[in-house]
Motif scaffolding. Structure first.
Motif, PDB file in Angstrom:
ATOM      1  N   GLY A 123       0.834  -1.228  -0.163  1.00  0.00           N
ATOM      2  CA  GLY A 123       0.310   0.103  -0.022  1.00  0.00           C
ATOM      3  C   GLY A 123       0.419   1.468   0.411  1.00  0.00           C
ATOM      4  N   ALA A 124       1.863   1.277   0.600  1.00  0.00           N
ATOM      5  CA  ALA A 124       2.637   2.442   1.042  1.00  0.00           C
ATOM      6  C   ALA A 124       3.689   2.583  -0.036  1.00  0.00           C
ATOM      7  CB  ALA A 124       3.710   2.464   2.265  1.00  0.00           C
ATOM      8  N   PHE A 125       3.460   1.310  -1.075  1.00  0.00           N
ATOM      9  CA  PHE A 125       4.818   1.679  -2.278  1.00  0.00           C
ATOM     10  C   PHE A 125       4.106   1.753  -3.092  1.00  0.00           C
ATOM     11  CE2 PHE A 125       5.636  -1.308  -5.834  1.00  0.00           C
ATOM     12  CZ  PHE A 125       6.910  -0.952  -6.271  1.00  0.00           C
ATOM     13  N   ALA A 126       2.912   1.805  -3.682  1.00  0.00           N
ATOM     14  CA  ALA A 126       2.028   1.786  -4.137  1.00  0.00           C
ATOM     15  C   ALA A 126       1.731   3.492  -4.535  1.00  0.00           C
ATOM     16  CB  ALA A 126       1.004   1.275  -4.063  1.00  0.00           C
ATOM     17  N   GLU A 127       1.367   4.091  -3.558  1.00  0.00           N
ATOM     18  CA  GLU A 127       1.310   5.375  -3.086  1.00  0.00           C
ATOM     19  C   GLU A 127       2.470   6.287  -3.424  1.00  0.00           C
ATOM     20  OE1 GLU A 127      -1.528   7.518  -3.740  1.00  0.00           O
ATOM     21  OE2 GLU A 127      -3.023   5.022  -3.311  1.00  0.00           O
ATOM     22  N   ILE A 128       3.596   5.408  -3.874  1.00  0.00           N
ATOM     23  CA  ILE A 128       4.694   6.387  -3.284  1.00  0.00           C
ATOM     24  C   ILE A 128       5.872   6.327  -5.052  1.00  0.00           C
ATOM     25  CG2 ILE A 128       7.704   6.931  -2.562  1.00  0.00           C
ATOM     26  CD1 ILE A 128       6.748   5.453  -0.195  1.00  0.00           C
ATOM     27  N   VAL A 129       5.106   4.925  -5.419  1.00  0.00           N
ATOM     28  CA  VAL A 129       5.367   4.905  -7.100  1.00  0.00           C
ATOM     29  C   VAL A 129       5.041   5.744  -7.643  1.00  0.00           C
ATOM     30  CG1 VAL A 129       5.056   3.174  -8.940  1.00  0.00           C
ATOM     31  CG2 VAL A 129       5.941   2.771  -6.683  1.00  0.00           C
ATOM     32  N   GLU A 130       3.365   6.155  -7.640  1.00  0.00           N
ATOM     33  CA  GLU A 130       2.256   6.182  -8.230  1.00  0.00           C
ATOM     34  C   GLU A 130       2.450   8.384  -8.413  1.00  0.00           C
ATOM     35  OE1 GLU A 130      -1.422   3.570  -9.163  1.00  0.00           O
ATOM     36  OE2 GLU A 130      -1.871   5.552  -7.912  1.00  0.00           O
ATOM     37  N   GLU A 131       3.147   8.505  -6.871  1.00  0.00           N
ATOM     38  CA  GLU A 131       2.987  10.028  -7.187  1.00  0.00           C
ATOM     39  C   GLU A 131       4.315  10.132  -7.664  1.00  0.00           C
ATOM     40  OE1 GLU A 131       3.943  12.982  -3.177  1.00  0.00           O
ATOM     41  OE2 GLU A 131       4.477  10.986  -3.165  1.00  0.00           O
ATOM     42  N   ASP A 132       5.690   9.480  -7.890  1.00  0.00           N
ATOM     43  CA  ASP A 132       6.882   9.921  -8.324  1.00  0.00           C
ATOM     44  C   ASP A 132       7.057   9.885  -9.938  1.00  0.00           C
ATOM     45  OD1 ASP A 132       9.592  10.297  -7.601  1.00  0.00           O
ATOM     46  OD2 ASP A 132       9.634   9.155  -9.287  1.00  0.00           O
ATOM     47  N   SER A 133       6.023   8.910 -10.642  1.00  0.00           N
ATOM     48  CA  SER A 133       5.776   9.334 -11.689  1.00  0.00           C
ATOM     49  C   SER A 133       4.909   9.936 -12.302  1.00  0.00           C
ATOM     50  CB  SER A 133       4.876   7.708 -12.424  1.00  0.00           C
ATOM     51  OG  SER A 133       4.557   7.476 -14.255  1.00  0.00           O
ATOM     52  N   ASN A 134       4.252  10.755 -11.787  1.00  0.00           N
ATOM     53  CA  ASN A 134       2.965  12.014 -11.817  1.00  0.00           C
ATOM     54  C   ASN A 134       4.097  13.070 -12.030  1.00  0.00           C
ATOM     55  OD1 ASN A 134       0.587  10.423 -11.760  1.00  0.00           O
ATOM     56  ND2 ASN A 134       0.159  10.641 -10.277  1.00  0.00           N
ATOM     57  N   LEU A 135       4.370  13.097 -10.586  1.00  0.00           N
ATOM     58  CA  LEU A 135       6.051  14.384 -10.386  1.00  0.00           C
ATOM     59  C   LEU A 135       6.505  14.342 -12.006  1.00  0.00           C
ATOM     60  CD1 LEU A 135       6.453  14.136  -6.989  1.00  0.00           C
ATOM     61  CD2 LEU A 135       5.485  15.791  -8.388  1.00  0.00           C
ATOM     62  N   MET A 136       7.137  13.749 -12.103  1.00  0.00           N
ATOM     63  CA  MET A 136       7.616  13.580 -13.607  1.00  0.00           C
ATOM     64  C   MET A 136       7.059  13.689 -14.810  1.00  0.00           C
ATOM     65  SD  MET A 136      10.218  10.289 -15.480  1.00  0.00           S
ATOM     66  CE  MET A 136       8.881   9.592 -15.864  1.00  0.00           C
ATOM     67  N   HIS A 137       6.542  13.007 -14.706  1.00  0.00           N
ATOM     68  CA  HIS A 137       5.490  13.621 -15.883  1.00  0.00           C
ATOM     69  C   HIS A 137       4.772  14.682 -15.820  1.00  0.00           C
ATOM     70  CE1 HIS A 137       5.495   9.508 -18.148  1.00  0.00           C
ATOM     71  NE2 HIS A 137       5.764   9.515 -17.319  1.00  0.00           N
ATOM     72  N   ALA A 138       4.793  15.221 -14.968  1.00  0.00           N
ATOM     73  CA  ALA A 138       4.163  16.756 -14.549  1.00  0.00           C
ATOM     74  C   ALA A 138       5.347  17.479 -15.032  1.00  0.00           C
ATOM     75  CB  ALA A 138       3.986  17.371 -13.054  1.00  0.00           C
ATOM     76  N   VAL A 139       6.894  17.149 -14.660  1.00  0.00           N
ATOM     77  CA  VAL A 139       7.655  18.493 -14.988  1.00  0.00           C
ATOM     78  C   VAL A 139       8.041  18.487 -16.369  1.00  0.00           C
ATOM     79  CG1 VAL A 139      10.188  18.503 -15.021  1.00  0.00           C
ATOM     80  CG2 VAL A 139       9.092  17.856 -12.590  1.00  0.00           C
ATOM     81  N   MET A 140       8.064  17.126 -17.425  1.00  0.00           N
ATOM     82  CA  MET A 140       7.662  16.733 -18.521  1.00  0.00           C
ATOM     83  C   MET A 140       6.783  17.897 -19.639  1.00  0.00           C
ATOM     84  SD  MET A 140       8.197  12.688 -18.937  1.00  0.00           S
ATOM     85  CE  MET A 140       9.816  11.228 -18.346  1.00  0.00           C
ATOM     86  N   MET A 141       6.059  17.707 -19.293  1.00  0.00           N
ATOM     87  CA  MET A 141       4.423  18.411 -19.572  1.00  0.00           C
ATOM     88  C   MET A 141       4.258  19.964 -19.353  1.00  0.00           C
ATOM     89  SD  MET A 141       0.740  16.186 -19.553  1.00  0.00           S
ATOM     90  CE  MET A 141       1.532  15.288 -17.728  1.00  0.00           C
ATOM     91  N   THR A 142       5.228  20.866 -18.205  1.00  0.00           N
ATOM     92  CA  THR A 142       5.537  21.934 -18.378  1.00  0.00           C
ATOM     93  C   THR A 142       7.286  22.524 -18.791  1.00  0.00           C
ATOM     94  OG1 THR A 142       6.551  20.980 -15.897  1.00  0.00           O
ATOM     95  CG2 THR A 142       3.945  21.962 -16.317  1.00  0.00           C
ATOM     96  N   SER A 143       7.537  21.529 -19.412  1.00  0.00           N
ATOM     97  CA  SER A 143       9.205  22.258 -19.510  1.00  0.00           C
ATOM     98  C   SER A 143       8.474  22.645 -21.270  1.00  0.00           C
ATOM     99  CB  SER A 143       9.518  20.863 -20.233  1.00  0.00           C
ATOM    100  OG  SER A 143      10.088  20.642 -19.294  1.00  0.00           O
ATOM    101  N   LYS A 144      10.090  23.429 -21.245  1.00  0.00           N
ATOM    102  CA  LYS A 144      10.113  24.015 -22.819  1.00  0.00           C
ATOM    103  C   LYS A 144      10.928  23.645 -23.335  1.00  0.00           C
ATOM    104  CE  LYS A 144       8.595  28.133 -19.922  1.00  0.00           C
ATOM    105  NZ  LYS A 144       8.084  28.055 -18.778  1.00  0.00           N
ATOM    106  N   PRO A 145      10.462  23.050 -24.530  1.00  0.00           N
ATOM    107  CA  PRO A 145       9.225  22.980 -25.240  1.00  0.00           C
ATOM    108  C   PRO A 145       8.222  21.713 -24.298  1.00  0.00           C
ATOM    109  CG  PRO A 145      10.614  21.887 -27.534  1.00  0.00           C
ATOM    110  CD  PRO A 145      10.997  22.921 -25.710  1.00  0.00           C
ATOM    111  N   PRO A 146       6.758  21.821 -24.507  1.00  0.00           N
ATOM    112  CA  PRO A 146       6.667  20.613 -23.548  1.00  0.00           C
ATOM    113  C   PRO A 146       6.587  19.259 -24.041  1.00  0.00           C
ATOM    114  CG  PRO A 146       4.499  22.269 -24.156  1.00  0.00           C
ATOM    115  CD  PRO A 146       5.836  22.845 -24.793  1.00  0.00           C
ATOM    116  N   LEU A 147       6.217  18.228 -23.233  1.00  0.00           N
ATOM    117  CA  LEU A 147       6.976  16.776 -23.437  1.00  0.00           C
ATOM    118  C   LEU A 147       5.924  16.357 -23.504  1.00  0.00           C
ATOM    119  CD1 LEU A 147      10.402  15.999 -22.985  1.00  0.00           C
ATOM    120  CD2 LEU A 147       9.324  16.667 -24.938  1.00  0.00           C
ATOM    121  N   PHE A 148       4.803  15.197 -24.602  1.00  0.00           N
ATOM    122  CA  PHE A 148       3.045  15.276 -23.836  1.00  0.00           C
ATOM    123  C   PHE A 148       3.326  13.593 -24.551  1.00  0.00           C
ATOM    124  CE2 PHE A 148       2.075  19.170 -24.672  1.00  0.00           C
ATOM    125  CZ  PHE A 148       1.471  19.586 -23.465  1.00  0.00           C
ATOM    126  N   TYR A 149       4.098  12.306 -23.464  1.00  0.00           N
ATOM    127  CA  TYR A 149       4.228  11.201 -23.877  1.00  0.00           C
ATOM    128  C   TYR A 149       3.647   9.813 -23.503  1.00  0.00           C
ATOM    129  CZ  TYR A 149       8.979  11.639 -23.984  1.00  0.00           C
ATOM    130  OH  TYR A 149      10.855  12.588 -23.648  1.00  0.00           O
TER     131      TYR A 149
END
Length: 333
Positions: A232-258
């Motif tokens: 349970g703890a593992f899952a929440e951290i894994v998903e949060e970390d993935s979301n954070l990385m993709h948030a950075v990608m989508m707000t980079s200049k130029p944005p990256l939408f994978y």
């Protein structure tokens, strides 16, 4: 070391999936990462590479999956071979042949397994016997995440502040926790912007500094969750970390939408399966649209069945916890 009389060796390395992500560098030339990361090697997804040093060869050659590689791919491999040539004092060019058993350039860490296998094969063909730590630092120079495909099982990559201190090592052994990666392949297409270019753009996002600032705590938390096998703890951290990385990608200049629309459907479904149905599964994505559904091995069959129900367009790959990079019987290419 190879056992034949020629300067030839073959090596196999596994892809890895990061639970705490690597995105962005503090030093692009040395590929020193912005933060430490942690991953799991994937037993069923691998690259096998043969390197033969040939003094009579005018320039390096590269074949991938039986076909001549593109000039860009050859240039990148040659640049990495230059690193190894300098380290070992080799002056010869190399004939390189590499095969993958999974899609390349689609967010399944094909560069990690490729450069880990290339590093080990090139070093062994050069009659050198380097320790795992140094092999991981050399692999890092070709592809940052390749450092994590050198050691076995669950692997921590220390960020470091020098070439020598940025290395990977096993965190726990492969039998510690029976996890599986059920990869929902929603697209095999090669991504337009590769990870190397994406790392250079990470600092253009206003979110990167916040992601990096919290990375050490997420790393400590996930190490504790893995040690105690607290899914349970593992899952929440894994998903949060993935979301954070993709948030950075989508707000980079130029944005990256994978992500693809189907990626989002899978991600939401995975959370529903865990929180509503009690399946021990969570999602994470690397730099691509394909969704890694990390689950306890006992729940893998149920995850596969639910993915097939979700969409007929999903191709499924499955893997357990993998070993480290290793030498294979060598034959001329």
């Amino acid at each position: 070391m190879p056992t034949d009389s020629n300067n030839i060796a073959s090596a196999r390395a596994h892809s890895n999936i990061a639970f705490i992500k690597y995105w962005g560098n503090r030093n692009h030339r040395l590929r020193l990462p912005a933060n430490a990361s942690l991953s799991m090697n994937l037993s069923e997804l691998h690259t096998t590479t043969t390197v033969e040093w040939l003094p009579t060869l005018d320039a390096d050659t590269l074949a991938i999956n039986g076909a001549a590689a593109s000039q860009a791919a050859l240039d990148r491999v040659s640049a990495h071979l230059d690193v190894i040539r300098r380290r070992l004092g080799i002056r010869a060019s190399a004939r390189v042949s590499s095969t993958n058993n999974f899609p390349m350039g689609a967010g399944i860490a094909s560069s990690a397994s490729a450069f880990a296998a290339l590093t080990l094969a090139a070093v062994a063909a050069g009659r050198a016997n380097l320790r795992e730590r140094e092999l991981s630092t050399l692999a890092r120079m070709g592809s940052g995440s390749a450092a994590r495909s050198i050691p076995p099982a669950f692997v921590e990559w220390h960020a470091g502040d020098t070439h020598e201190s940025s290395y990977a090592e096993a965190f726990v052994h492969r039998d510690h926790w029976a996890l599986a990666d059920v990869v929902a392949v929603v697209s095999r297409r090669h991504k337009q912007t590769g990870s190397t270019a994406g790392h250079r753009e990470a600092d253009s996002s206003v979110l990167q500094s916040a992601r990096v600032a919290g990375a050490d705590q997420r790393l400590a938390d996930i190490k504790a969750a893995i040690k105690s096998r607290d899914f349970g703890a593992f899952a929440e951290i894994v998903e949060e970390d993935s979301n954070l990385m993709h948030a950075v990608m989508m707000t980079s200049k130029p944005p990256l939408f994978y992500w693809d629309p189907l990626s989002l459907r899978v991600m939401q479904a995975v959370r529903d399966w865990r929180l509503g149905d009690g399946l021990r599964v969570c999602y994470t994505l690397d730099a691509g649209p394909n969704v890694h559904c990390i689950c306890e091995a006992a729940d893998a069959a149920a995850v596969v069945a639910k993915l097939r129900e979700l969409s007929p367009d999903i191709e499924i790959l499955q893997s357990g916890v993998g070993r480290g990079a290793c030498l294979m019987p060598a034959k001329a290419v």
